[in-house]
Scaffold this motif. Sequence first.
Motif, PDB file in Angstrom:
ATOM      1  N   ARG A 184       0.596  -1.182  -0.300  1.00  0.00           N
ATOM      2  CA  ARG A 184       0.095  -0.257   0.285  1.00  0.00           C
ATOM      3  C   ARG A 184       1.004   1.172   0.342  1.00  0.00           C
ATOM      4  O   ARG A 184       1.751   1.122  -0.441  1.00  0.00           O
ATOM      5  CB  ARG A 184      -1.130  -0.622   1.035  1.00  0.00           C
ATOM      6  CG  ARG A 184      -0.120  -0.153   2.589  1.00  0.00           C
ATOM      7  CD  ARG A 184      -1.202  -0.575   3.705  1.00  0.00           C
ATOM      8  NE  ARG A 184      -0.892  -0.063   5.321  1.00  0.00           N
ATOM      9  CZ  ARG A 184       0.007  -0.995   5.853  1.00  0.00           C
ATOM     10  NH1 ARG A 184      -0.380  -2.388   4.596  1.00  0.00           N
ATOM     11  NH2 ARG A 184       0.924  -1.090   6.725  1.00  0.00           N
ATOM     12  N   LEU A 185      -0.137   2.121  -0.521  1.00  0.00           N
ATOM     13  CA  LEU A 185       1.444   4.279   0.288  1.00  0.00           C
ATOM     14  C   LEU A 185       1.415   4.246   1.257  1.00  0.00           C
ATOM     15  O   LEU A 185       0.851   4.209   1.926  1.00  0.00           O
ATOM     16  CB  LEU A 185       0.366   4.928  -0.913  1.00  0.00           C
ATOM     17  CG  LEU A 185       0.141   4.673  -2.427  1.00  0.00           C
ATOM     18  CD1 LEU A 185      -0.634   5.579  -3.071  1.00  0.00           C
ATOM     19  CD2 LEU A 185       1.657   4.612  -3.030  1.00  0.00           C
ATOM     20  N   LYS A 190       1.248   9.252   0.083  1.00  0.00           N
ATOM     21  CA  LYS A 190      -0.273   9.259  -0.216  1.00  0.00           C
ATOM     22  C   LYS A 190      -0.735  10.554  -0.273  1.00  0.00           C
ATOM     23  O   LYS A 190      -1.880  11.195  -0.875  1.00  0.00           O
ATOM     24  CB  LYS A 190      -1.284   8.420   1.042  1.00  0.00           C
ATOM     25  CG  LYS A 190      -2.979   8.467   1.028  1.00  0.00           C
ATOM     26  CD  LYS A 190      -3.281   7.137   0.162  1.00  0.00           C
ATOM     27  CE  LYS A 190      -4.301   6.426   0.005  1.00  0.00           C
ATOM     28  NZ  LYS A 190      -4.560   5.397  -0.312  1.00  0.00           N
ATOM     29  N   LYS A 193      -0.359  12.487  -3.746  1.00  0.00           N
ATOM     30  CA  LYS A 193      -0.226  11.234  -4.649  1.00  0.00           C
ATOM     31  C   LYS A 193      -0.711  12.185  -6.019  1.00  0.00           C
ATOM     32  O   LYS A 193      -0.594  11.044  -6.723  1.00  0.00           O
ATOM     33  CB  LYS A 193      -1.616  10.354  -4.418  1.00  0.00           C
ATOM     34  CG  LYS A 193      -2.612   9.577  -4.921  1.00  0.00           C
ATOM     35  CD  LYS A 193      -3.708   8.359  -4.864  1.00  0.00           C
ATOM     36  CE  LYS A 193      -4.152   7.967  -6.491  1.00  0.00           C
ATOM     37  NZ  LYS A 193      -5.803   7.662  -5.351  1.00  0.00           N
ATOM     38  N   LEU A 235      -0.839  -2.236  -7.998  1.00  0.00           N
ATOM     39  CA  LEU A 235      -1.255  -1.735  -7.220  1.00  0.00           C
ATOM     40  C   LEU A 235      -1.148   0.076  -7.828  1.00  0.00           C
ATOM     41  O   LEU A 235      -2.011   0.802  -7.208  1.00  0.00           O
ATOM     42  CB  LEU A 235       0.135  -0.355  -5.880  1.00  0.00           C
ATOM     43  CG  LEU A 235      -0.226   0.693  -5.562  1.00  0.00           C
ATOM     44  CD1 LEU A 235      -0.566   0.660  -3.483  1.00  0.00           C
ATOM     45  CD2 LEU A 235       1.663   0.646  -4.401  1.00  0.00           C
ATOM     46  N   TYR A 236      -0.436   0.102  -8.440  1.00  0.00           N
ATOM     47  CA  TYR A 236      -0.638   1.439  -9.787  1.00  0.00           C
ATOM     48  C   TYR A 236      -2.539   1.939 -10.222  1.00  0.00           C
ATOM     49  O   TYR A 236      -2.889   2.318 -10.285  1.00  0.00           O
ATOM     50  CB  TYR A 236       0.205   1.274 -10.748  1.00  0.00           C
ATOM     51  CG  TYR A 236       1.147   1.280 -10.635  1.00  0.00           C
ATOM     52  CD1 TYR A 236       2.277   1.701  -9.504  1.00  0.00           C
ATOM     53  CD2 TYR A 236       2.290   0.856 -11.343  1.00  0.00           C
ATOM     54  CE1 TYR A 236       3.159   2.292  -9.321  1.00  0.00           C
ATOM     55  CE2 TYR A 236       3.978   0.641 -11.180  1.00  0.00           C
ATOM     56  CZ  TYR A 236       3.733   0.760  -9.580  1.00  0.00           C
ATOM     57  OH  TYR A 236       5.574   1.265 -10.243  1.00  0.00           O
ATOM     58  N   GLN A 237      -2.893   0.517 -10.343  1.00  0.00           N
ATOM     59  CA  GLN A 237      -4.648   0.312 -10.926  1.00  0.00           C
ATOM     60  C   GLN A 237      -5.391   0.582  -9.561  1.00  0.00           C
ATOM     61  O   GLN A 237      -6.161   0.986  -9.967  1.00  0.00           O
ATOM     62  CB  GLN A 237      -5.123  -0.971 -11.528  1.00  0.00           C
ATOM     63  CG  GLN A 237      -3.729  -0.699 -12.588  1.00  0.00           C
ATOM     64  CD  GLN A 237      -4.278  -2.965 -13.182  1.00  0.00           C
ATOM     65  OE1 GLN A 237      -4.436  -3.496 -12.839  1.00  0.00           O
ATOM     66  NE2 GLN A 237      -2.669  -3.368 -13.978  1.00  0.00           N
ATOM     67  N   ARG A 238      -5.099   0.469  -8.830  1.00  0.00           N
ATOM     68  CA  ARG A 238      -5.767   0.476  -7.552  1.00  0.00           C
ATOM     69  C   ARG A 238      -6.151   1.881  -7.641  1.00  0.00           C
ATOM     70  O   ARG A 238      -6.913   2.234  -6.971  1.00  0.00           O
ATOM     71  CB  ARG A 238      -5.636  -0.579  -6.227  1.00  0.00           C
ATOM     72  CG  ARG A 238      -6.943  -0.088  -5.812  1.00  0.00           C
ATOM     73  CD  ARG A 238      -6.229  -1.674  -3.852  1.00  0.00           C
ATOM     74  NE  ARG A 238      -4.708  -1.122  -3.654  1.00  0.00           N
ATOM     75  CZ  ARG A 238      -3.859  -1.910  -3.932  1.00  0.00           C
ATOM     76  NH1 ARG A 238      -4.082  -2.860  -4.218  1.00  0.00           N
ATOM     77  NH2 ARG A 238      -2.648  -1.542  -2.967  1.00  0.00           N
ATOM     78  N   GLU A 239      -4.925   2.562  -7.370  1.00  0.00           N
ATOM     79  CA  GLU A 239      -4.770   4.150  -6.885  1.00  0.00           C
ATOM     80  C   GLU A 239      -5.062   5.091  -7.662  1.00  0.00           C
ATOM     81  O   GLU A 239      -4.574   5.460  -7.460  1.00  0.00           O
ATOM     82  CB  GLU A 239      -3.229   4.184  -5.680  1.00  0.00           C
ATOM     83  CG  GLU A 239      -3.432   3.083  -4.606  1.00  0.00           C
ATOM     84  CD  GLU A 239      -4.456   3.837  -3.707  1.00  0.00           C
ATOM     85  OE1 GLU A 239      -4.716   4.889  -3.782  1.00  0.00           O
ATOM     86  OE2 GLU A 239      -4.795   3.122  -2.733  1.00  0.00           O
ATOM     87  N   GLN A 240      -4.790   4.217  -8.561  1.00  0.00           N
ATOM     88  CA  GLN A 240      -5.368   5.532 -10.401  1.00  0.00           C
ATOM     89  C   GLN A 240      -3.769   6.319 -10.545  1.00  0.00           C
ATOM     90  O   GLN A 240      -3.816   7.435 -10.632  1.00  0.00           O
ATOM     91  CB  GLN A 240      -6.395   5.500 -10.218  1.00  0.00           C
ATOM     92  CG  GLN A 240      -7.792   5.156 -10.456  1.00  0.00           C
ATOM     93  CD  GLN A 240      -8.923   5.737 -10.575  1.00  0.00           C
ATOM     94  OE1 GLN A 240      -9.701   6.814  -9.241  1.00  0.00           O
ATOM     95  NE2 GLN A 240     -10.008   5.321 -11.497  1.00  0.00           N
ATOM     96  N   ILE A 241      -3.335   5.356 -10.336  1.00  0.00           N
ATOM     97  CA  ILE A 241      -1.669   6.290 -10.519  1.00  0.00           C
ATOM     98  C   ILE A 241      -0.596   5.838 -11.585  1.00  0.00           C
ATOM     99  O   ILE A 241      -1.220   4.425 -12.437  1.00  0.00           O
ATOM    100  CB  ILE A 241      -0.204   5.485  -9.802  1.00  0.00           C
ATOM    101  CG1 ILE A 241      -1.174   5.821  -7.780  1.00  0.00           C
ATOM    102  CG2 ILE A 241       0.587   6.058  -9.484  1.00  0.00           C
ATOM    103  CD1 ILE A 241      -0.053   5.020  -6.955  1.00  0.00           C
TER     104      ILE A 241
END
Length: 269
Positions: A184-185, A190, A193, A235-241
């Motif tokens: 997680r971030l 965070k 972000k 993580l990138y996809q989940r957090e839309q990074i």
Amino acid sequence: MRTAFYISDGTAITAEVFGHALLTMFPAQFEHVTIPFVETLAMAQQVVQRINDCYKTTGLKPLVFHTFVDEQLRLQISQSDGICYDFLNAFVAPLQQELQLAPVPKTHRTHSMHEKTYDFRIDAVNFALANDDGANMKNFSQADIILIGVSRSGKTPTSLYLALQYGIKAANYPFVEEDMEALRLPPELKQHKAKLFGLTISPERLSQIREQRRPNSRYASVRQCTLELKEVERLYQREQIPFLNSTQLSIEEISAKIIAMTGLKRQKY
């Protein structure tokens, strides 16, 4: 093998960049020779002799890409046995006509050290070095961009290139094996972000890179690389990074794509 010379009375960076860009379009191998700061007729004559010797040895006329501001030096080089491509003069006349201005040639101008540009770049390089691998996370508020990714995915060289070429303050943060169980971030990321940009790479390429650092280790195994990359990409996809796969890209290409994708601006010249 054909020889390509990149020559200038300045740094020869322009000749090198343009020449390389042209030659990469052809499926052939070249021997590259860069000769900067050819600033006197004596030096130009030595370069001409070197070009001519190359022709005699190989039987192939060398390709000569040059950017001379000094007219006498340009003429001297053009008398060589090479096939010469003059990048500056090819564009000066049409540009002069369009601008209705006479050019004022000055050696070293194309890569001269403008005070503001120099300060921007040095500050950015110092920032990148001081904020490498998550050091000084309290400084992340000053970053223009924060690169994240697994170890050896290209964060550090890209941060330095963005600093040196664009004057952009880039920090970076690594995700390590211990993070993978519950990735997680961290809070420090965070809260910034909007500045995050992820890098990923193929497991096979990552394994090759890590193998050079720690041969025959778990860290360098394809299995471990695959596991880490899957978790980070989730993580990138989940957090839309936003993120980029760097497998087939040079540092220059990675940096240019990041600029295009984020809208970051090069610091003024």
